[in-house]
Design a protein around this motif. Structure first.
Motif, PDB file in Angstrom:
ATOM      1  N   SER A  12      -9.551   2.759  -6.808  1.00  9.30           N
ATOM      2  CA  SER A  12      -8.485   3.513  -4.848  1.00  9.30           C
ATOM      3  C   SER A  12     -10.282   4.613  -4.531  1.00  9.30           C
ATOM      4  CB  SER A  12      -7.339   3.627  -4.974  1.00  9.30           C
ATOM      5  OG  SER A  12      -6.400   4.771  -6.498  1.00  9.30           O
ATOM      6  N   LYS A  15     -12.860   3.672  -3.190  1.00 13.34           N
ATOM      7  CA  LYS A  15     -12.288   2.983  -1.529  1.00 13.34           C
ATOM      8  C   LYS A  15     -12.624   4.806  -0.211  1.00 13.34           C
ATOM      9  CE  LYS A  15     -10.377  -0.556  -2.654  1.00 13.34           C
ATOM     10  NZ  LYS A  15      -8.640  -1.230  -2.448  1.00 13.34           N
ATOM     11  N   TRP A 100      -1.447  13.244   0.305  1.00 16.18           N
ATOM     12  CA  TRP A 100      -1.213  13.136   1.890  1.00 16.18           C
ATOM     13  C   TRP A 100      -2.746  12.361   2.121  1.00 16.18           C
ATOM     14  CZ3 TRP A 100      -4.337  14.559   5.279  1.00 16.18           C
ATOM     15  CH2 TRP A 100      -3.694  14.200   7.028  1.00 16.18           C
ATOM     16  N   GLY A 103      -3.463   9.323   1.184  1.00 11.00           N
ATOM     17  CA  GLY A 103      -2.650   7.917   1.875  1.00 11.00           C
ATOM     18  C   GLY A 103      -2.922   8.367   3.509  1.00 11.00           C
ATOM     19  N   ALA A 104      -3.572   8.962   3.868  1.00 13.59           N
ATOM     20  CA  ALA A 104      -4.762   9.005   4.779  1.00 13.59           C
ATOM     21  C   ALA A 104      -5.491   8.287   5.095  1.00 13.59           C
ATOM     22  CB  ALA A 104      -4.923  10.044   5.537  1.00 13.59           C
ATOM     23  N   LEU A 106      -6.845   5.667   2.774  1.00 10.13           N
ATOM     24  CA  LEU A 106      -6.600   4.757   2.321  1.00 10.13           C
ATOM     25  C   LEU A 106      -5.740   3.797   2.687  1.00 10.13           C
ATOM     26  CD1 LEU A 106      -6.397   5.015  -1.755  1.00 10.13           C
ATOM     27  CD2 LEU A 106      -8.402   4.206  -0.953  1.00 10.13           C
ATOM     28  N   GLY A 107      -5.038   3.816   3.421  1.00  8.09           N
ATOM     29  CA  GLY A 107      -3.809   3.596   4.063  1.00  8.09           C
ATOM     30  C   GLY A 107      -3.601   2.751   3.822  1.00  8.09           C
ATOM     31  N   ASP A 108      -3.477   1.466   4.146  1.00  3.83           N
ATOM     32  CA  ASP A 108      -2.407   0.083   3.115  1.00  3.83           C
ATOM     33  C   ASP A 108      -2.213   0.272   2.103  1.00  3.83           C
ATOM     34  OD1 ASP A 108      -1.067  -0.282   5.505  1.00  3.83           O
ATOM     35  OD2 ASP A 108      -1.898  -1.824   6.118  1.00  3.83           O
ATOM     36  N   THR A 111      -0.967   2.013  -2.248  1.00  2.00           N
ATOM     37  CA  THR A 111       0.794   1.472  -2.336  1.00  2.00           C
ATOM     38  C   THR A 111       1.298   2.420  -3.136  1.00  2.00           C
ATOM     39  OG1 THR A 111      -0.144   0.513  -4.353  1.00  2.00           O
ATOM     40  CG2 THR A 111      -0.213  -0.861  -1.726  1.00  2.00           C
TER      41      THR A 111
END
Length: 121
Positions: A12, A15, A100, A103-104, A106-108, A111
């Motif tokens: 992750s 990315k 946070w 999450g912002a 990596l988006g979907d 997980t």
């Protein structure tokens, strides 16, 4: 950390690397939103601070399966942060801002399993 969690964090993170400048900007924006009292601790160029942060995270992430290689550097970093008057509670705020940001960014792909791996890390 389990081998799977290490893999999830490392893959992750790969990315995030292409957007690391934006990730650093998002991170500090969220950090100061969560706790504005932290902002005075950052007296220098926040863009440069973001570069340092991303480099340190990259180093740690890439060495998660070889922590012995980086423990002295991380301990030194911790000692320096004591001198900056960082409190234990501030690390929780940093962790929240980092999760946070991931999450912002990596988006979907962020997980529940990836989030748990990062939380464990």
């Amino acid at each position: 950390m389990t081998p799977l969690q290490i893999t999830l964090v490392q893959t992750s993170w790969q990315k995030v690397v292409p957007i690391k400048e934006k990730a650093a900007e998002l991170f500090y924006g969220k950090l100061f939103e969560m706790d504005p009292s932290l902002k005075p601790m950052f007296k220098g160029d926040i863009v440069e601070q973001g570069r340092k942060l991303m480099a340190m995270i990259n180093t740690v992430v890439m060495k998660l399966d070889q922590l012995g290689d980086i423990v002295p550097a991380v301990q030194d970093l911790g000692k320096r942060h004591v001198a900056y008057d960082v409190k234990d509670k501030d690390y929780d705020t940093v962790a929240g801002a980092l999760l946070w940001t991931l999450g912002a960014g990596l988006g979907d792909a962020f997980t529940d399993e990836v989030e748990q791996a990062w939380t464990t890390a």
